[in-house]
Design a protein around this motif. Structure first.
Motif, PDB file in Angstrom:
ATOM      1  N   THR A   1      13.857 -11.269  49.544  1.00  0.00           N
ATOM      2  CA  THR A   1      12.899 -10.159  48.371  1.00  0.00           C
ATOM      3  C   THR A   1      12.037  -9.149  49.195  1.00  0.00           C
ATOM      4  O   THR A   1      11.969  -8.504  49.061  1.00  0.00           O
ATOM      5  CB  THR A   1      11.795 -11.109  47.476  1.00  0.00           C
TER       6      THR A   1
ATOM      7  N   HIS B   1      14.798  -7.470  51.454  1.00  0.00           N
ATOM      8  CA  HIS B   1      14.818  -6.532  49.691  1.00  0.00           C
ATOM      9  C   HIS B   1      14.488  -5.251  49.672  1.00  0.00           C
ATOM     10  O   HIS B   1      14.700  -3.785  49.830  1.00  0.00           O
ATOM     11  CB  HIS B   1      15.199  -7.007  49.175  1.00  0.00           C
TER      12      HIS B   1
ATOM     13  N   LEU C   1      14.987  -0.938  50.495  1.00  0.00           N
ATOM     14  CA  LEU C   1      15.396   0.565  49.583  1.00  0.00           C
ATOM     15  C   LEU C   1      13.735   1.175  49.860  1.00  0.00           C
ATOM     16  O   LEU C   1      14.406   2.086  49.686  1.00  0.00           O
ATOM     17  CB  LEU C   1      14.948  -0.162  48.080  1.00  0.00           C
TER      18      LEU C   1
ATOM     19  N   TYR D   1      25.545 -13.580  55.147  1.00  0.00           N
ATOM     20  CA  TYR D   1      26.749 -13.300  55.135  1.00  0.00           C
ATOM     21  C   TYR D   1      27.131 -12.946  56.186  1.00  0.00           C
ATOM     22  O   TYR D   1      28.688 -12.583  56.234  1.00  0.00           O
ATOM     23  CB  TYR D   1      25.863 -12.002  54.372  1.00  0.00           C
TER      24      TYR D   1
ATOM     25  N   TRP E   1      31.641  -4.069  54.490  1.00  0.00           N
ATOM     26  CA  TRP E   1      30.849  -3.981  53.548  1.00  0.00           C
ATOM     27  C   TRP E   1      29.570  -3.338  54.828  1.00  0.00           C
ATOM     28  O   TRP E   1      29.383  -2.150  53.901  1.00  0.00           O
ATOM     29  CB  TRP E   1      30.319  -4.437  52.341  1.00  0.00           C
TER      30      TRP E   1
ATOM     31  N   LYS F   1      27.874   0.271  55.464  1.00  0.00           N
ATOM     32  CA  LYS F   1      26.676   0.525  55.010  1.00  0.00           C
ATOM     33  C   LYS F   1      26.554   0.954  56.665  1.00  0.00           C
ATOM     34  O   LYS F   1      25.047   2.083  56.323  1.00  0.00           O
ATOM     35  CB  LYS F   1      25.684  -0.396  54.624  1.00  0.00           C
TER      36      LYS F   1
ATOM     37  N   LEU G   1      25.377   2.204  48.597  1.00  0.00           N
ATOM     38  CA  LEU G   1      25.483   0.882  47.484  1.00  0.00           C
ATOM     39  C   LEU G   1      25.977   0.858  46.498  1.00  0.00           C
ATOM     40  O   LEU G   1      25.522  -0.533  45.891  1.00  0.00           O
ATOM     41  CB  LEU G   1      24.237   2.728  46.093  1.00  0.00           C
ATOM     42  N   VAL G   2      27.079   1.253  46.366  1.00  0.00           N
ATOM     43  CA  VAL G   2      28.483   0.375  45.807  1.00  0.00           C
ATOM     44  C   VAL G   2      28.600  -0.082  46.601  1.00  0.00           C
ATOM     45  O   VAL G   2      28.938  -1.455  46.019  1.00  0.00           O
ATOM     46  CB  VAL G   2      29.105   1.995  45.798  1.00  0.00           C
TER      47      VAL G   2
ATOM     48  N   VAL H   1      26.702  -2.496  48.432  1.00  0.00           N
ATOM     49  CA  VAL H   1      25.662  -3.747  48.405  1.00  0.00           C
ATOM     50  C   VAL H   1      26.375  -4.019  46.677  1.00  0.00           C
ATOM     51  O   VAL H   1      26.542  -5.207  47.401  1.00  0.00           O
ATOM     52  CB  VAL H   1      24.566  -3.112  48.286  1.00  0.00           C
ATOM     53  N   TYR H   2      26.469  -3.369  45.993  1.00  0.00           N
ATOM     54  CA  TYR H   2      26.969  -4.100  44.698  1.00  0.00           C
ATOM     55  C   TYR H   2      27.818  -4.180  44.449  1.00  0.00           C
ATOM     56  O   TYR H   2      28.150  -5.617  43.662  1.00  0.00           O
ATOM     57  CB  TYR H   2      26.210  -2.788  43.445  1.00  0.00           C
ATOM     58  N   GLN H   3      29.303  -3.939  44.941  1.00  0.00           N
ATOM     59  CA  GLN H   3      30.349  -4.566  44.883  1.00  0.00           C
ATOM     60  C   GLN H   3      31.131  -5.397  46.047  1.00  0.00           C
ATOM     61  O   GLN H   3      32.042  -6.466  45.337  1.00  0.00           O
ATOM     62  CB  GLN H   3      31.491  -3.001  44.877  1.00  0.00           C
ATOM     63  N   ARG H   4      30.818  -4.764  47.117  1.00  0.00           N
ATOM     64  CA  ARG H   4      31.054  -6.111  48.421  1.00  0.00           C
ATOM     65  C   ARG H   4      32.642  -6.293  47.637  1.00  0.00           C
ATOM     66  O   ARG H   4      32.972  -7.007  47.767  1.00  0.00           O
ATOM     67  CB  ARG H   4      30.237  -7.167  48.092  1.00  0.00           C
TER      68      ARG H   4
END
Length: 112
Positions: free
Chosen positions: A4, A7, A11, A59, A64, A68, A104-105, A107-110
């Motif tokens: 956390t 993260h 951000l 990971y 991805w 990034k 952003l796509v 990291v959230y879609q991978r």
């Protein structure tokens, strides 16, 4: 440190780096040194926190993450261009938004 923390740091660094890059295209020329220092620190923190987060979440090094890293390199490069190429600010701001959107796509879609 917890995932956390990494993260939130990642951000926060993204917001500072993106804001500093936009300010480079719009701000006064006498603010260049201070903005470049803050944006450079944010860029390094973004890289370190991103790799720290990858490590904490186990990971490995997925595809991805490479996308990034390319987005990070592009955003960091545009940070230095902001004060020199103000006549093409619209084009570069569009590229900045596209790089942030792609990151952003990823990291959230991978996707891969």
């Amino acid at each position: 440190m917890s995932p956390t923390f990494y993260h939130i740091l990642h951000l926060l660094s993204l917001v500072v780096l993106t804001g500093g890059t936009f300010y480079g295209f719009a701000g006064a020329a006498d603010t260049r040194k201070k903005v470049m220092i803050f944006s450079g620190i944010a860029s390094v923190l973004m890289l370190v926190s991103g790799f720290g987060l990858l490590s904490k979440l186990s990971y490995g090094f997925p595809g991805w993450a490479i996308v990034k890293i390319v987005c990070w390199l592009g955003l960091s490069a545009l940070m230095g261009i902001g004060y020199r190429k103000r006549d093409k600010a619209g084009l570069f701001m569009g590229i900045i938004l596209a790089l942030v959107f792609i990151a952003l796509v990823m990291v959230y879609q991978r996707p891969f």
